[in-house]
Design an enzyme around this catalytic site. Sequence first.
Site, short mmCIF file in Angstrom:
data_model
loop_
_atom_site.label_atom_id
_atom_site.label_comp_id
_atom_site.label_asym_id
_atom_site.label_seq_id
_atom_site.Cartn_x
_atom_site.Cartn_y
_atom_site.Cartn_z
N ASP A 1 4.55 -5.89 17.13
CA ASP A 1 3.40 -6.65 17.03
C ASP A 1 2.74 -5.80 16.24
O ASP A 1 1.81 -4.07 17.00
CB ASP A 1 2.92 -7.53 18.02
N SER B 1 -1.24 -6.10 -2.21
CA SER B 1 -1.80 -7.57 -3.62
C SER B 1 -2.58 -7.82 -4.63
O SER B 1 -3.50 -7.28 -4.26
CB SER B 1 -1.87 -9.05 -2.10
N TYR C 1 -8.14 -13.04 3.97
CA TYR C 1 -7.17 -12.46 2.90
C TYR C 1 -7.42 -11.14 1.78
O TYR C 1 -7.02 -9.34 2.17
CB TYR C 1 -5.89 -12.93 2.79
N ALA C 2 -7.82 -11.63 0.62
CA ALA C 2 -8.65 -10.86 -0.13
C ALA C 2 -9.38 -9.47 0.23
O ALA C 2 -8.92 -8.11 0.36
CB ALA C 2 -9.59 -11.30 -1.27
N ALA C 3 -10.34 -9.75 1.26
CA ALA C 3 -11.12 -8.80 1.91
C ALA C 3 -9.57 -7.82 2.42
O ALA C 3 -9.96 -6.85 2.07
CB ALA C 3 -12.24 -9.49 3.66
N SER C 4 -8.85 -8.35 3.21
CA SER C 4 -8.09 -7.02 4.09
C SER C 4 -7.25 -6.82 3.29
O SER C 4 -7.06 -4.83 2.98
CB SER C 4 -6.91 -8.14 4.99
N LYS C 5 -6.89 -7.23 1.86
CA LYS C 5 -5.89 -6.63 0.93
C LYS C 5 -6.58 -5.10 0.07
O LYS C 5 -6.29 -4.06 -0.47
CB LYS C 5 -5.19 -7.09 0.44
N1 LIG Z 1 4.73 -13.58 -1.30
C1 LIG Z 1 3.71 -13.78 -1.64
O1 LIG Z 1 3.75 -14.17 -2.70
C2 LIG Z 1 2.80 -12.11 -1.37
C3 LIG Z 1 2.19 -11.92 -2.25
C4 LIG Z 1 1.33 -10.80 -2.71
C5 LIG Z 1 1.68 -9.78 -1.35
N2 LIG Z 1 2.67 -10.68 -0.49
C6 LIG Z 1 2.41 -9.33 0.88
O2 LIG Z 1 4.03 -9.32 1.07
C7 LIG Z 1 4.16 -9.01 2.19
C8 LIG Z 1 5.19 -9.51 2.74
O3 LIG Z 1 4.91 -11.34 2.81
P1 LIG Z 1 6.07 -12.11 2.72
O4 LIG Z 1 5.69 -13.26 1.17
O5 LIG Z 1 7.20 -11.38 2.73
O6 LIG Z 1 5.49 -12.73 3.75
P2 LIG Z 1 6.61 -13.81 4.73
O7 LIG Z 1 7.73 -14.12 4.59
O8 LIG Z 1 5.47 -14.09 5.79
O9 LIG Z 1 6.77 -12.55 5.65
C9 LIG Z 1 5.87 -11.82 7.00
C10 LIG Z 1 6.47 -10.62 7.59
O10 LIG Z 1 5.49 -10.14 8.27
C11 LIG Z 1 5.92 -10.34 9.90
N3 LIG Z 1 4.81 -10.25 10.35
C12 LIG Z 1 3.75 -11.04 10.31
N4 LIG Z 1 2.41 -11.04 12.13
C13 LIG Z 1 2.69 -9.74 12.61
C14 LIG Z 1 2.86 -8.87 13.10
N5 LIG Z 1 1.66 -9.41 13.64
N6 LIG Z 1 3.37 -8.00 13.54
C15 LIG Z 1 3.86 -7.68 13.10
N7 LIG Z 1 4.54 -8.48 11.95
C16 LIG Z 1 4.30 -9.24 11.64
C17 LIG Z 1 6.72 -11.60 9.95
O11 LIG Z 1 7.30 -11.57 11.24
P3 LIG Z 1 7.18 -12.20 12.90
O12 LIG Z 1 6.19 -13.33 12.40
O13 LIG Z 1 8.72 -12.54 13.36
O14 LIG Z 1 5.89 -10.80 13.45
C18 LIG Z 1 7.28 -11.06 9.05
O15 LIG Z 1 8.44 -10.75 9.00
C19 LIG Z 1 2.89 -9.15 2.97
O16 LIG Z 1 1.63 -7.93 3.72
C20 LIG Z 1 1.46 -9.67 2.26
O17 LIG Z 1 0.40 -10.01 1.98
C21 LIG Z 1 3.33 -11.60 -0.45
#
Ligand SMILES: NC(=O)c1ccc[n+]([C@@H]2O[C@H](COP(=O)([O-])OP(=O)(O)OC[C@H]3O[C@@H](n4cnc5c(N)ncnc54)[C@H](OP(=O)(O)O)[C@@H]3O)[C@@H](O)[C@H]2O)c1
Length: 275
Positions: free
Chosen positions: A66, A145, A158-162
């Site tokens: 985590d 992002s 979310y935007a603040a964190s990014k």
């Molecule tokens: N998809 C989009 O449109 C998009 C666009 C821009 C940026 N992003 C960024 O790309 C990254 C991946 O996104 P995604 O779309 O692949 O999301 P996703 O499919 O929801 O996958 C998120 C991953 O993060 C893990 N996670 C969540 N909370 C966690 C924690 N506390 N500790 C460790 N792992 C954790 C989840 O696994 P567990 O739940 O098992 O922990 C999962 O493996 C993120 O940073 C997201 O903000 C995504």
Amino acid sequence: MGPAMDFAGKRVIITGASTGIGEELAVSLARKGARLTLAARSREPLKEVAARCVGAGGEALIVPTDVTDPNACGALVAESAERYGAVDALVCNAGLSMWARFEDVQDLGVFERIMQVNYLGAVYCTHYALPHLRKSRGLLVAVSSLTGITGVPTRTAYAASKHAVQGFFDSLRIELQGTGVDVLVISPGFVATGIRDRALGADGRPIGKSPRREDRGTMSLDECVREMVRAMEARQRELVMTRPARIGRFLKLVTPGLVDRFAARAVQGNSGSED
Ligand SMILES: NC(=O)c1ccc[n+]([C@@H]2O[C@H](COP(=O)([O-])OP(=O)(O)OC[C@H]3O[C@@H](n4cnc5c(N)ncnc54)[C@H](OP(=O)(O)O)[C@@H]3O)[C@@H](O)[C@H]2O)c1
């Protein structure tokens, strides 16, 4: 920017590797012969991703983690370094989104939770990996992002964190000048993953919508990961995905109100999708 990076035999830690972008990135790097450490909270999906990586020709160690727990991030890096003897790259990819207008949010924990996962999780992992990356003259990758570059309605936390991620890694990049460690910030637009399922709503619970469709304005997972791998191999300083977004960055300097309207329309047009 160091010389191009060949991922054969490279030791790469990826957080958020159990699904979505992290999973596909892991499999792509495994095809190139990388030795991976896969982290996320849930063990079972990680096992499946590890099997895919091994099938693709890579090596994979799973470390359920985590990222909001600094000690767990320390243990993740230590276990990886012990198994492989070094760390060549860290990909801070674990992330959590939201979907609610600020005035509708009842649970302020949404703001804390998203900051902990997206921002502090990346800071903690980077803290522990950096001594290893200095030794290997390695690569630090942050998956940010487009919301890290410009504001987007329904995504305040979310935007603040990014934006925090962007500011942290931009600052660290300067501190690391001359060390051989490169810092790459990746800013995807809408990517077809299940992130929307897990996005927090106004009540602080996952909204549980169906996965994002691959329609207009949404990039396929394959294309996203292809671009990411190319940028990692080139040790680029940043990767801003999609041409309109790259143009939007410059437009923002001269006509920010127009970019605000694009951002509002993008969220509506994508029927509530992310990020
Ligand atoms: N998809 C989009 O449109 C998009 C666009 C821009 C940026 N992003 C960024 O790309 C990254 C991946 O996104 P995604 O779309 O692949 O999301 P996703 O499919 O929801 O996958 C998120 C991953 O993060 C893990 N996670 C969540 N909370 C966690 C924690 N506390 N500790 C460790 N792992 C954790 C989840 O696994 P567990 O739940 O098992 O922990 C999962 O493996 C993120 O940073 C997201 O903000 C995504």
